[in-house]
Scaffold this motif. Structure first.
Motif, short mmCIF file in Angstrom:
data_model
loop_
_atom_site.label_atom_id
_atom_site.label_comp_id
_atom_site.label_asym_id
_atom_site.label_seq_id
_atom_site.Cartn_x
_atom_site.Cartn_y
_atom_site.Cartn_z
N VAL A 1 16.59 21.69 -30.49
CA VAL A 1 15.86 22.91 -30.85
C VAL A 1 14.45 22.90 -30.28
O VAL A 1 13.95 23.91 -29.78
CB VAL A 1 15.84 23.11 -32.37
N ARG A 2 13.79 21.75 -30.30
CA ARG A 2 12.44 21.67 -29.75
C ARG A 2 12.44 21.87 -28.24
O ARG A 2 11.48 22.40 -27.69
CB ARG A 2 11.82 20.32 -30.12
N ALA A 3 13.51 21.46 -27.56
CA ALA A 3 13.59 21.71 -26.12
C ALA A 3 13.52 23.21 -25.84
O ALA A 3 12.93 23.64 -24.83
CB ALA A 3 14.88 21.13 -25.55
N LYS A 4 14.08 24.00 -26.73
CA LYS A 4 14.03 25.46 -26.58
C LYS A 4 12.71 26.03 -27.09
O LYS A 4 12.02 26.77 -26.37
CB LYS A 4 15.19 26.10 -27.34
N GLU A 5 12.35 25.69 -28.32
CA GLU A 5 11.21 26.35 -28.98
C GLU A 5 9.86 25.86 -28.49
O GLU A 5 8.89 26.63 -28.44
CB GLU A 5 11.32 26.17 -30.50
N ILE A 6 9.75 24.60 -28.15
CA ILE A 6 8.47 24.03 -27.71
C ILE A 6 8.37 23.99 -26.19
O ILE A 6 7.34 24.35 -25.61
CB ILE A 6 8.27 22.60 -28.28
N PHE A 7 9.46 23.60 -25.53
CA PHE A 7 9.40 23.40 -24.08
C PHE A 7 10.01 24.57 -23.30
O PHE A 7 10.07 24.53 -22.07
CB PHE A 7 10.08 22.09 -23.71
N GLY A 8 10.46 25.60 -24.00
CA GLY A 8 10.87 26.85 -23.36
C GLY A 8 12.14 26.81 -22.56
O GLY A 8 12.36 27.65 -21.68
N GLN A 9 13.04 25.87 -22.87
CA GLN A 9 14.27 25.73 -22.08
C GLN A 9 15.47 26.32 -22.82
O GLN A 9 15.79 25.89 -23.93
CB GLN A 9 14.53 24.25 -21.78
N THR A 10 16.11 27.30 -22.20
CA THR A 10 17.31 27.90 -22.81
C THR A 10 18.59 27.43 -22.12
O THR A 10 19.68 27.81 -22.53
CB THR A 10 17.22 29.43 -22.74
N ASN A 11 18.45 26.64 -21.08
CA ASN A 11 19.60 25.96 -20.48
C ASN A 11 19.12 24.62 -19.94
O ASN A 11 18.07 24.54 -19.30
CB ASN A 11 20.26 26.81 -19.39
N PHE A 12 19.87 23.60 -20.23
CA PHE A 12 19.49 22.25 -19.78
C PHE A 12 20.70 21.33 -19.84
O PHE A 12 21.76 21.67 -20.36
CB PHE A 12 18.33 21.69 -20.61
N THR A 13 20.50 20.13 -19.28
CA THR A 13 21.55 19.11 -19.26
C THR A 13 21.18 18.00 -20.24
O THR A 13 20.14 17.37 -20.10
CB THR A 13 21.69 18.50 -17.84
N VAL A 14 22.04 17.79 -21.21
CA VAL A 14 21.82 16.71 -22.19
C VAL A 14 22.33 15.40 -21.59
O VAL A 14 23.42 15.36 -20.99
CB VAL A 14 22.56 17.00 -23.51
N ILE A 15 21.55 14.35 -21.76
CA ILE A 15 21.92 13.05 -21.19
C ILE A 15 22.04 12.03 -22.32
O ILE A 15 21.05 11.66 -22.96
CB ILE A 15 20.87 12.57 -20.17
N SER A 16 23.25 11.58 -22.55
CA SER A 16 23.53 10.55 -23.55
C SER A 16 24.97 10.11 -23.37
O SER A 16 25.62 10.48 -22.39
CB SER A 16 23.28 11.09 -24.97
N GLN A 17 25.49 9.33 -24.32
CA GLN A 17 26.90 8.98 -24.27
C GLN A 17 27.75 10.19 -24.68
O GLN A 17 27.26 11.10 -25.33
CB GLN A 17 27.20 7.78 -25.18
N LYS A 18 29.04 10.17 -24.31
CA LYS A 18 29.89 11.34 -24.49
C LYS A 18 29.93 11.83 -25.93
O LYS A 18 29.78 13.04 -26.19
CB LYS A 18 31.31 11.02 -24.00
N PHE A 19 30.15 10.93 -26.88
CA PHE A 19 30.26 11.36 -28.27
C PHE A 19 28.97 12.04 -28.75
O PHE A 19 29.02 12.99 -29.52
CB PHE A 19 30.63 10.18 -29.18
N HIS A 20 27.84 11.57 -28.26
CA HIS A 20 26.55 12.13 -28.63
C HIS A 20 26.34 13.47 -27.93
O HIS A 20 25.84 14.44 -28.52
CB HIS A 20 25.44 11.14 -28.26
N ASN A 21 26.72 13.54 -26.67
CA ASN A 21 26.60 14.80 -25.92
C ASN A 21 27.41 15.91 -26.57
O ASN A 21 26.97 17.07 -26.63
CB ASN A 21 27.08 14.60 -24.48
N GLN A 22 28.61 15.59 -27.03
CA GLN A 22 29.45 16.61 -27.66
C GLN A 22 28.74 17.22 -28.88
O GLN A 22 28.74 18.44 -29.06
CB GLN A 22 30.79 16.00 -28.07
N ARG A 23 28.15 16.37 -29.67
CA ARG A 23 27.43 16.86 -30.86
C ARG A 23 26.21 17.67 -30.45
O ARG A 23 25.93 18.73 -31.01
CB ARG A 23 27.04 15.68 -31.75
N ALA A 24 25.45 17.18 -29.47
CA ALA A 24 24.23 17.87 -29.04
C ALA A 24 24.54 19.23 -28.43
O ALA A 24 23.86 20.22 -28.70
CB ALA A 24 23.47 17.00 -28.03
N VAL A 25 25.58 19.29 -27.59
CA VAL A 25 25.95 20.56 -26.96
C VAL A 25 26.46 21.55 -28.00
O VAL A 25 26.18 22.75 -27.93
CB VAL A 25 27.00 20.31 -25.85
#
Length: 204
Positions: A128-152
């Motif tokens: 949420v901070r990537a969007k609200e603070i850093f102004g990004q509405t599309n980005f690539t999450v970098i982590s392990q697969k299980f973590h990426n699924q939750r983040a996405v």
């Protein structure tokens, strides 16, 4: 006897809910997480999710190491232009973002291409901070697969067009991830917000 049956039914319902939530998140994000740097679409920013540099044994945390490797691979392949490192800096003696920054620079990433979010205390906060603070509405999450699924999954809920790049796994998702996904789902239902927001920061 009736009370026992009710308790058993409650336990079964909770277990089914936890199991179902885990696999629902995997299903809903199956087309947004990538193993191949060649297949993943390009984004301006890669959101690198934090973790501690060292394991309890004192050795390098492999989750950390492989996330560094994945971020460097994306950057050097031209699939991201900037890296936003989001992690925990709640104590003076613990600074995930700065650890990542130093090691990214050592791997050849220019310092001016790295931005730090010191209030990424958990995945929801980071996304949420990537969007609200850093102004990004599309980005690539970098982590392990299980973590990426939750983040996405969280990102989609907040109207963010995110994909995930899967760093090398250390081990398959543990029972802890089942609980983490259930907690994330409840957070979305109850509209939980990041612990801190603050002034906006432009990535450019």
């Amino acid at each position: 006897m009736k009370t026992f049956r009710i308790i058993v039914l409650i336990i079964i319902t909770i277990c089914l809910g936890i199991f179902g939530t885990y696999h629902w998140m995997s299903f809903k994000t199956r087309h947004q997480v990538y193993d191949s740097v060649n297949d993943i679409p390009k984004n301006k920013v890669g959101l690198l999710l934090g973790t501690g540099k060292y394991a309890a044994s004192g050795t390098i945390n492999l989750f950390y190491k492989y996330r560094i490797d994945a971020a460097v691979m994306l950057y050097k392949s031209g699939k991201i232009e900037y890296i936003l490192v989001s992690g925990d800096n709640s104590r003076k003696d613990y600074n995930e973002p700065s650890d990542f920054k130093n090691d990214l620079i050592a791997k050849g990433i220019p310092e001016d291409r790295i931005f730090l979010d010191y209030a990424g205390f958990r995945t929801l906060d980071s996304v949420v901070r990537a969007k609200e603070i850093f102004g990004q509405t599309n980005f690539t999450v970098i982590s392990q697969k299980f973590h990426n699924q939750r983040a996405v999954y969280i990102a989609k809920h907040f109207g963010i067009d995110a994909v995930g790049f899967n760093a090398k796994d250390v081990y398959k998702a543990s029972f802890r991830e089942y609980l983490a996904r259930s907690k994330a789902s409840l957070d979305l239902v109850f509209n939980v917000q990041p612990k801190f927001l603050g002034e906006k920061i432009s990535i450019q």
